[in-house]
Structure formats: C-alpha cells, structure tokens
Design an enzyme around this catalytic site. Structure first.
Site, mmCIF file in Angstrom:
data_model
loop_
_atom_site.group_PDB
_atom_site.id
_atom_site.type_symbol
_atom_site.label_atom_id
_atom_site.label_comp_id
_atom_site.label_asym_id
_atom_site.label_seq_id
_atom_site.Cartn_x
_atom_site.Cartn_y
_atom_site.Cartn_z
ATOM 1 N N GLY A 29 0.731 -1.047 -0.087
ATOM 2 C CA GLY A 29 -0.189 0.023 0.158
ATOM 3 C C GLY A 29 0.356 0.899 0.141
ATOM 4 N N GLY A 30 2.107 0.783 -0.163
ATOM 5 C CA GLY A 30 3.154 2.586 -0.435
ATOM 6 C C GLY A 30 4.171 2.663 0.552
ATOM 7 C CE LYS A 71 15.052 0.197 -15.193
ATOM 8 N NZ LYS A 71 16.865 0.856 -14.750
ATOM 9 C CE LYS A 74 -6.020 0.016 -6.257
ATOM 10 N NZ LYS A 74 -6.342 -1.440 -5.356
ATOM 11 C CD GLU A 134 -2.623 -4.550 -5.601
ATOM 12 O OE1 GLU A 134 -3.084 -3.909 -5.109
ATOM 13 O OE2 GLU A 134 -1.061 -4.152 -5.322
ATOM 14 C CG ASN A 143 -4.262 -6.723 -3.219
ATOM 15 O OD1 ASN A 143 -3.514 -6.519 -1.970
ATOM 16 N ND2 ASN A 143 -4.663 -6.012 -3.530
ATOM 17 N NE ARG A 199 -8.375 -5.848 0.207
ATOM 18 C CZ ARG A 199 -6.863 -5.450 0.609
ATOM 19 N NH1 ARG A 199 -5.703 -6.066 0.401
ATOM 20 N NH2 ARG A 199 -7.071 -4.465 -0.560
ATOM 21 N NE ARG A 218 -11.840 2.997 -4.061
ATOM 22 C CZ ARG A 218 -10.755 2.040 -3.384
ATOM 23 N NH1 ARG A 218 -10.696 2.838 -1.525
ATOM 24 N NH2 ARG A 218 -10.488 1.051 -3.724
HETATM 25 C C1 MV4 Z 1 6.807 0.685 -7.215
HETATM 26 C C2 MV4 Z 1 6.826 1.777 -8.037
HETATM 27 C C3 MV4 Z 1 8.031 1.260 -8.899
HETATM 28 N N1 MV4 Z 1 8.557 0.688 -9.619
HETATM 29 N N2 MV4 Z 1 7.829 -0.841 -7.897
HETATM 30 C C4 MV4 Z 1 3.232 2.071 -4.452
HETATM 31 C C5 MV4 Z 1 2.318 0.904 -3.581
HETATM 32 C C6 MV4 Z 1 2.537 -0.434 -3.441
HETATM 33 N N3 MV4 Z 1 2.080 -1.278 -4.100
HETATM 34 C C7 MV4 Z 1 3.613 -0.138 -5.060
HETATM 35 N N4 MV4 Z 1 3.530 1.319 -5.371
HETATM 36 C C8 MV4 Z 1 4.659 1.574 -6.482
HETATM 37 N N5 MV4 Z 1 5.818 -0.115 -6.426
HETATM 38 C C9 MV4 Z 1 8.493 0.044 -8.672
HETATM 39 N N6 MV4 Z 1 8.686 -1.713 -8.966
HETATM 40 C C10 MV4 Z 1 5.534 2.505 -8.003
HETATM 41 C C11 MV4 Z 1 4.851 2.550 -6.802
HETATM 42 C C12 MV4 Z 1 3.866 3.372 -6.937
HETATM 43 C C13 MV4 Z 1 2.497 3.239 -6.899
HETATM 44 C C14 MV4 Z 1 1.599 1.713 -7.003
HETATM 45 C C15 MV4 Z 1 0.502 1.418 -7.788
HETATM 46 C C16 MV4 Z 1 -0.400 2.856 -8.041
HETATM 47 C C17 MV4 Z 1 0.009 3.859 -7.060
HETATM 48 C C18 MV4 Z 1 1.240 4.132 -7.067
HETATM 49 C C19 MV4 Z 1 1.758 5.365 -6.358
HETATM 50 C C20 MV4 Z 1 3.310 5.301 -6.291
HETATM 51 C C21 MV4 Z 1 3.823 4.885 -6.329
#
Ligand code: MV4
Length: 451
Positions: free
Chosen positions: A164-165, A201, A237, A275, A289, A291, A337
């Site tokens: 979830g970041g 990366k 989201k 995801e 996820n 759920r 939402r």
């Molecule tokens: C990343 C990424 C870029 N590169 N991984 C954010 C939440 C988590 N679920 C994974 N996330 C990210 N992983 C790599 N290798 C960018 C994000 C990300 C992001 C991902 C999905 C939806 C929104 C986002 C917002 C900021 C960063």
C-alpha cells in the site's frame, strides 16, 4: 452450505455481504461498535451484536469479542470484508481452531502474500513476471550496490512488511542508495517492527493493473479480466475501471492465463487480486491481495458474476462451476469512490447527511450504507458510497457516469462528487491516457491555478 454468517465489518461492504448471504438463503449476524448502532448493516441483518467501543481496535479488530459474538449467535462462518481483519492470518487460524469457517483463503496464503518478499518469491516460482530486483532482503550496502549496478537506476527500496505504498524510498543514483536503504529500514522498523527491505528497478510511468481471480483450492482457477486502478491519490484509489483502456483482448488473455494457472498450482482458495505495474507493454507483479476488494463491482458489472456469492460457495467447499470459457467481458464499467471529504483538500467531513438522493437508471449501481438522516461517524473511513456505471462501450459508460454524477445529491457533508464531475469531463481521462501519477499531477496543477 453455511447456516449463519457473521459479518466482521461495517459500511457498504457489510451490506454487500449481507445481500449475497440473503440471496443464498443464509442467515446473517451484524456486529457493530457503539458508534454504529444506527448503521444500515445492523438494521438489515437478522441479528446483531455490539462488540465494543468506537475505536476499531476495541471493536472491529477485537478477536475475542468477535469469537464471543459467533458463540452467542451460533454463526458457522465469518466474512471479514476488506480492511480490518480481512488479511489477518492469525484470525483465520483462530476461527479454524473453533470450527468456524473463515470466508477467505488459507492462513498460509494470507501469510505469504503479507510478506512482500515471500510473495515475490512465490510469484517467481509460479511463473508470474516480476520487477527486476534483489532476490530477497538486502543485508549490506555492498550487495545492494552490486544489484543496483545490475538492474540500473533509479532503484526503489521497499519494505518487506510494507504494501500500500508505505516504507518506499527511491535512489536515483548509486550514491543515494545507502542513504535510501537506511531511511527505508528505519521507517519500516518504526511502522511495522520489521526492518527487512528489498530492491526493485523503479518504474517511472506505469499503470496499476490488477487481475481478479477466483479459485476453489481444488486445482480450479479462473481469471475475470483486469481493473485499471491507476487513478489514485496517496495510495488511495479514487476511480477504478475495467477493462483497462491500455490493454487489448490478447494481452488480457495472456496475463490472465498466467495468473489463473499460478493460482490453480498454489491451490489458492476464494477471490484474490494479483496487482501489476504495466509499462511499455509489459506486466510486473508487485503484490497480491487475498481479500474481496473495494473495487470488485467493476468486475461484477463486466462479467455478470457475483463475486461474494462465489466466495461464500467456495468457502463452503463447493467446486468452482464457472469455466474460463464461460467468462465473457462485456462493455465497460467505472467506479467512483465518493468520500465525505472536501473535493479539493480531501479533509474529512463527517456529520449528518441532511439530504440524500442517489442516481438510478439502466447501468447504474450505488453500493452504499448511508441514508438521509444518517450520521457519518468520525472513527472510520469516509466512504459515502461507490457509484458504479456500466455501458456497452467505454464511451457509453463515460456518458452514463456524467449523467449519474449530475443526479447524485448528498447534502450536509462535503463530498468528492465535484472532483468526479471534473474528471469525467477531462480529455486525458476520456482518452484513457493516464498513469499512476496523473491524478496527483492534475490536483497539483489545479491547486496552482487557484492561486
Ligand atoms: C513500484 C513503483 C514503481 N516501481 N514499484 C506503491 C504501492 C505499492 N503497492 C507498490 N507501489 C509502487 N511500486 C516499482 N518497482 C511505484 C509504486 C507506486 C504506485 C503503484 C500503484 C499505484 C499507485 C502508486 C503510486 C506511487 C507509487
């Protein structure tokens, strides 16, 4: 089949589960905190039990209280919804020890996917494409620098216990990597009590695309297409849609097939979401996820499959009766939402709903647990409801959404409806041209124009 399901949740998802249970002829038990005595899920359930004071940790997260509620009512299954205890492996295990079914996957699978390093290891083993990075946790700077040189910069440092970041740090160069690791470790230790981190990366402009799966734990698994959840703010989201404007049928079948075969091999049980980040035509696994998700109605609208109904039947031991060939993606669906927040500042706006008029008509669905006169308590999330529209094409869905948003009236609290009325009229959105950073960049530009 179960005789009585206890719903360990509140709000619109509690209502959603209650509806599925009633259609299966199963009795329902609502649980609620003292702040939720007047909640819709309590009014509509066959029975209800007060499980504690307003704070979630004393009520909706209170395992002994939930067990007592099962005991008092004789519930033989628990549906956890999303959030709260939905991805708590220990809760699933404890229910099992009490001969109460947990409507969800095995504790073992919840545990694996809760640890992002273990999840990725599992994904690799099952042939799911992943982001290039460290094979496991990184222990020292020398090893990290070696991997950084190999995969190239920018590099993203992620917490194993994150998701979830939370607990992520970008290193743009090798010089920045040791600092990014120590900061990420310190934050992860403070937030999760676990300082394990791994490297990936950093993808700069991906979309967030997730595949919905349904599996029976007996070797059968299908995918139900994808949802594009790129439009988010601070990892929340805001707008989800399916199919993704970025994919064609061939790409969908390829990634969907990979995921379904993987879940069959894992003997995964129930609904799950895998995801991915999607960039330059390639998919990269990030998390799974275990759920039912907030945005599940998008999939229900384009497939006609009731995910909660399937989830309950599978938990009761029924084999999956839908074959992959039976799944047809029809038209397009969009979910907004609607939160009780200021549309610009996103500050929460709990309080009494003085007037409520939801939209209706063909292809319009509102999943909500509010009513006129209801008081949105300040203790939980600020979701007023989800507006989901379906159309034969994405263009029709967008026009329907515009119409439904104009009909939707919520007075007494601030809502994010005005934001959606702006988004549905935006050219980038209409063209499906957005990535995970689009919304925050759009909001930043709007804030600047205000000045
Ligand atoms: C990343 C990424 C870029 N590169 N991984 C954010 C939440 C988590 N679920 C994974 N996330 C990210 N992983 C790599 N290798 C960018 C994000 C990300 C992001 C991902 C999905 C939806 C929104 C986002 C917002 C900021 C960063």
């Amino acid at each position: 089949m179960f005789d009585k399901i206890l719903i360990a949740n509140r709000g619109e998802i509690a209502l959603r589960i209650l509806r599925a249970a009633k259609e299966l002829g199963i009795a329902t038990v609502a649980v609620h905190s003292t702040a939720d005595s007047e909640a819709m899920h309590v009014k509509l359930a066959d029975e209800s039990v007060c499980i504690g004071p307003p704070a979630a940790r004393d009520s909706y997260l209170n395992i002994p209280s939930l067990l007592a509620a099962c005991e008092i009512t004789g519930a033989d299954a628990v549906h956890p919804g999303y959030g709260f205890l939905s991805e708590n492996a220990r809760f699933a295990e404890i229910l099992g020890e009490h001969n109460i079914a947990f409507i969800g996957p095995r504790p073992e699978h919840i545990r694996i996917m809760g640890d992002k390093i273990e999840a990725k290891r599992t994904a690799v083993r099952l042939g799911i494409p992943c982001v290039p990075g460290s094979p496991g946790a990184v222990s020292d700077d020398a090893e990290a620098l070696r991997i950084g040189a190999e995969i190239g910069y920018p590099v993203l440092v992620k917490a194993a216990a994150g998701g979830g970041g939370r607990g992520m740090k970008v290193a743009h160069t090798a010089e920045e990597l040791p600092g990014a690791i120590s900061t990420a470790k310190a934050e992860a230790k403070a937030a999760f009590g676990d300082d394990a981190v791994y490297l990936e990366k950093y993808l700069q402009k991906p979309r967030h695309i997730e595949i919905q799966v349904l599996a029976d734990g007996q070797g059968r698994a299908i995918h139900l297409g994808e949802r594009d959840c790129s439009l988010q703010r601070r990892h929340q989201k805001i707008w989800e849609e399916g199919p993704s404007p970025a994919l064609n049928a061939e790409q969908r079948e390829e990634i969907g097939g990979i995921v379904a075969r993987a879940m069959a091999e894992l003997r995964y049980i129930g609904v799950g979401t895998v995801e991915f980040l999607y960039e330059d035509g390639r998919f990269y696994f990030i998390e799974m996820n275990t759920r039912i998700q907030v945005e599940h109605p998008v999939t229900e609208m384009i497939t006609g499959i009731d995910l909660v109904n399937e989830q309950i039947k599978i938990a009761a031991g029924s084999p999956l009766t839908i074959a992959q060939e039976d799944v047809r993606i029809t038209g397009a669906a969009i979910e907004c939402r609607v939160n009780a927040e200021h549309a610009r500042t996103f500050t929460p706006s709990p309080g009494r709903i003085a007037y409520y008029h939801p939209p209706g008509g063909l292809g319009v669905r509102v999943d909500s647990a509010v009513y006129q006169g209801y008081v949105i308590p300040p203790f939980y999330d600020s979701l007023v409801g989800k507006l989901i529209v379906h159309g034969r094409s994405r263009t029709e869905a967008l026009m329907r959404l515009r119409r439904a948003l104009d009909e939707f009236i919520v007075d007494g609290v601030e809502t994010t409806l005005p934001l959606f009325r702006t988004l549905v009229r935006n050219t980038d959105i209409q063209n499906g041209q957005y990535d995970i950073h689009w919304l925050e960049e759009f909001l930043a530009a709007e804030a600047k124009d205000e000045k």
